[in-house]
Design a protein around this motif. Structure first.
Motif, mmCIF file in Angstrom:
data_model
loop_
_atom_site.group_PDB
_atom_site.id
_atom_site.type_symbol
_atom_site.label_atom_id
_atom_site.label_comp_id
_atom_site.label_asym_id
_atom_site.label_seq_id
_atom_site.Cartn_x
_atom_site.Cartn_y
_atom_site.Cartn_z
ATOM 1 N N GLY A 169 32.827 51.836 35.362
ATOM 2 C CA GLY A 169 33.646 52.530 34.376
ATOM 3 C C GLY A 169 33.487 51.824 33.043
ATOM 4 N N HIS A 170 34.137 52.345 32.009
ATOM 5 C CA HIS A 170 34.035 51.722 30.692
ATOM 6 C C HIS A 170 34.892 50.461 30.660
ATOM 7 N N SER A 171 34.308 49.381 30.158
ATOM 8 C CA SER A 171 34.986 48.084 30.207
ATOM 9 C C SER A 171 36.301 48.077 29.446
ATOM 10 N N SER A 172 36.425 48.954 28.448
ATOM 11 C CA SER A 172 37.648 48.964 27.648
ATOM 12 C C SER A 172 38.848 49.463 28.436
ATOM 13 N N LEU A 173 38.603 50.081 29.577
ATOM 14 C CA LEU A 173 39.689 50.608 30.399
ATOM 15 C C LEU A 173 39.955 49.767 31.648
ATOM 16 N N TYR A 174 39.128 48.737 31.874
ATOM 17 C CA TYR A 174 39.294 47.897 33.062
ATOM 18 C C TYR A 174 40.442 46.915 32.832
ATOM 19 N N PRO A 175 41.340 46.681 33.795
ATOM 20 C CA PRO A 175 41.228 47.023 35.224
ATOM 21 C C PRO A 175 41.915 48.316 35.634
ATOM 22 N N LEU A 176 42.376 49.125 34.652
ATOM 23 C CA LEU A 176 43.036 50.372 35.027
ATOM 24 C C LEU A 176 42.045 51.404 35.559
ATOM 25 N N VAL A 177 40.815 51.310 35.075
ATOM 26 C CA VAL A 177 39.762 52.228 35.524
ATOM 27 C C VAL A 177 38.588 51.398 36.036
ATOM 28 N N GLY A 178 38.080 51.766 37.194
ATOM 29 C CA GLY A 178 36.926 51.072 37.760
ATOM 30 C C GLY A 178 37.330 49.950 38.701
ATOM 31 N N ARG A 179 36.378 49.525 39.480
ATOM 32 C CA ARG A 179 36.556 48.401 40.404
ATOM 33 C C ARG A 179 35.337 47.505 40.270
ATOM 34 N N SER A 180 35.542 46.254 39.871
ATOM 35 C CA SER A 180 34.440 45.349 39.541
ATOM 36 C C SER A 180 33.914 44.616 40.775
ATOM 37 N N ALA A 181 32.620 44.743 41.005
ATOM 38 C CA ALA A 181 31.994 43.999 42.100
ATOM 39 C C ALA A 181 32.044 42.498 41.832
ATOM 40 N N ILE A 182 31.942 42.118 40.575
ATOM 41 C CA ILE A 182 31.991 40.692 40.226
ATOM 42 C C ILE A 182 33.373 40.116 40.524
ATOM 43 N N MET A 183 34.423 40.871 40.194
ATOM 44 C CA MET A 183 35.771 40.387 40.476
ATOM 45 C C MET A 183 36.048 40.351 41.980
ATOM 46 N N ALA A 184 35.394 41.241 42.744
ATOM 47 C CA ALA A 184 35.536 41.185 44.201
ATOM 48 C C ALA A 184 34.969 39.868 44.736
ATOM 49 N N ALA A 185 33.829 39.442 44.175
ATOM 50 C CA ALA A 185 33.260 38.148 44.566
ATOM 51 C C ALA A 185 34.197 37.009 44.161
ATOM 52 N N PHE A 186 34.794 37.122 42.974
ATOM 53 C CA PHE A 186 35.727 36.105 42.491
ATOM 54 C C PHE A 186 36.940 36.005 43.417
ATOM 55 N N ASP A 187 37.436 37.161 43.878
ATOM 56 C CA ASP A 187 38.583 37.161 44.789
ATOM 57 C C ASP A 187 38.257 36.453 46.102
ATOM 58 N N LEU A 188 37.041 36.665 46.623
ATOM 59 C CA LEU A 188 36.640 35.996 47.866
ATOM 60 C C LEU A 188 36.595 34.480 47.664
ATOM 61 N N LEU A 189 36.101 34.045 46.523
ATOM 62 C CA LEU A 189 36.062 32.609 46.250
ATOM 63 C C LEU A 189 37.480 32.034 46.153
ATOM 64 N N GLY A 190 38.421 32.828 45.659
ATOM 65 C CA GLY A 190 39.814 32.385 45.631
ATOM 66 C C GLY A 190 40.352 32.159 47.033
ATOM 67 N N TYR A 191 39.989 33.042 47.944
ATOM 68 C CA TYR A 191 40.391 32.858 49.337
ATOM 69 C C TYR A 191 39.790 31.580 49.912
ATOM 70 N N LEU A 192 38.536 31.331 49.622
ATOM 71 C CA LEU A 192 37.886 30.133 50.155
ATOM 72 C C LEU A 192 38.489 28.859 49.571
ATOM 73 N N ARG A 193 38.974 28.925 48.352
ATOM 74 C CA ARG A 193 39.687 27.767 47.788
ATOM 75 C C ARG A 193 40.952 27.486 48.596
ATOM 76 N N GLU A 194 41.619 28.541 49.032
ATOM 77 C CA GLU A 194 42.803 28.361 49.866
ATOM 78 C C GLU A 194 42.428 27.746 51.217
ATOM 79 N N VAL A 195 41.324 28.226 51.797
ATOM 80 C CA VAL A 195 40.870 27.672 53.080
ATOM 81 C C VAL A 195 40.520 26.194 52.914
#
Length: 388
Positions: free
Chosen positions: A182-208
């Motif tokens: 989606g257009h970056s000017s509307l993120y995070p209301l529009v679109g789902r970022s693959a890069i942020m999905a990777a970032f979220d997984l790394l956040g979980y691993l920090r907890e582990v």
């Protein structure tokens, strides 16, 4: 040829992995063994990924080493990394520590015993791709039945008084994330970022990683002993955490299309080291839950492994290390090697070898001549103990 010159000769034969060709260095080792009357066989794979095994009828001990090395860029090295320079009491070059120095010490120990009238009752295996997971090396030899379960010594570099008798597990992943652009000017209301999905997984691993896994009482002395070594070698305090926590590294991440587009794709190469007490299945489930839309490919999977401290090969190697150095204290490894595949197939494995640990995979990798000569002494004693 003394052990320093043999190590230098092996270093000068280039065997970086990648690309992974070991044809020349394996042929050199075969010629060395031929000169001793040791029967051997070269096992070839595609792209020159050659292995060598000897064909002793009923060997009591497997002696193992890998002849591939990680690449090196000559910039900033005191001596060219493939010169095998002998200077200032060291042999310098890529593979000096990891682990052409250890391979040279094994070969010289065998030669010395043969020349003294001892017939070594051992099998050698020199493999092509330990640095990239062992698919064409140790794993291939095991699959073909060329190595049978027995006691084993791998000449991987270790602290000079401390054989390694166990290592953490390995969980190496190739993960592909998909997003909705989606257009970056509307993120995070529009679109789902693959890069942020990777970032979220790394956040979980920090907890582990923050969780310290309990270990059995019989492992605790080895954990404490190993932590002291980490402090001595690397100056790391709290080294017990290395062995009791999940360690992780996103070694490579690439993704996205353009700064003003919400990323549609992202790929990550993830390396996870698994401590005793951590169930791989729990880790696998947690990653799936925190990356539900990702495609996860398991590249290399291994549980933590341990050779019992009372095993004959542990007692024998420790006795010889103590004879040469005055003391011996086994430890647990923070990294991984071919030992994990061998232990999974029923081998009792100890790793012990010469090297400057802090230069492993680094600029100015080197091994001291004194360490090489003492390793030869230890190996002679071990081989003799298994040769009647």
């Amino acid at each position: 040829m003394d052990v320093a010159r043999l190590a230098s000769s092996l270093i000068r034969i280039r065997s970086e992995n990648p690309p992974g060709s070991t044809t020349e260095i394996v042929a050199f080792i075969a010629e060395f063994l031929d000169s001793l009357g040791v029967k051997n066989r070269i096992v070839s794979n595609s792209d020159g990924r050659d292995n060598l095994v000897t064909t002793e009828a009923s060997p009591q001990l497997l002696l193992c080493g890998h002849v591939d090395v990680v690449p090196a860029i000559p910039d900033d090295w005191l001596y060219d990394p493939f010169s095998g320079t002998i200077a200032d009491g060291y042999v310098w070059g890529r593979g000096a520590t990891d682990m052409k120095g250890g391979c040279a010490a094994l070969l010289v120990a065998c030669r010395d015993l043969i020349e003294s009238g001892v017939e070594p009752n051992v099998q050698f295996a020199f493999v092509c791709d330990e640095e990239t997971g062992g698919e064409h090396g140790i794993r291939s030899l095991l699959a073909e039945g060329l190595l049978k379960p027995r006691e084993c010594l791998i000449a991987e570099p270790t602290p000079h008084t401390s054989p390694a008798i166990g290592q953490k597990g390995l969980y190496r992943l190739d993960i592909s994330f998909r997003g909705t652009p989606g257009h970056s000017s509307l993120y995070p209301l529009v679109g789902r970022s693959a890069i942020m999905a990777a970032f979220d997984l790394l956040g979980y691993l920090r907890e582990v990683h923050a969780h310290q896994f309990p270990v059995d009482e019989d492992l605790q002395p080895l954990i404490s002993q190993s932590a002291a070594l980490f402090r001595e070698i690397f100056g790391i305090e709290g080294g017990d955490s290395i062995l009791t926590r999940v360690m992780f590294n996103p070694g490579r991440i690439e993704g996205g299309e353009k700064a003003n587009i919400v990323a549609e794709q992202c790929r990550m190469d993830l390396d996870i080291r698994v401590p005793w007490g951590c169930l791989l299945e729990d880790l696998r489930r947690g990653i799936a839950e925190h990356a539900p839309d990702a495609v996860v490919r398991e590249v290399d999977v291994a549980e933590p492994t341990l050779t019992p401290p009372g095993a004959r090969v542990v007692r024998t190697v420790c006795a010889e290390v103590e004879r040469v150095h005055g003391t011996a204290a086994p430890f647990l490894q923070w990294a991984a090697s071919d030992a994990k595949y061998l232990r999974d197939e029923g081998f009792d494995v100890v790793e012990y070898g010469p090297g400057e640990i802090t230069t492993l995979h680094a600029v100015d990798e080197r091994v001291s001549i004194e360490q090489l000569e003492r390793a030869v002494d230890v190996y002679r004693g071990v081989i003799r103990a298994y040769s009647g």
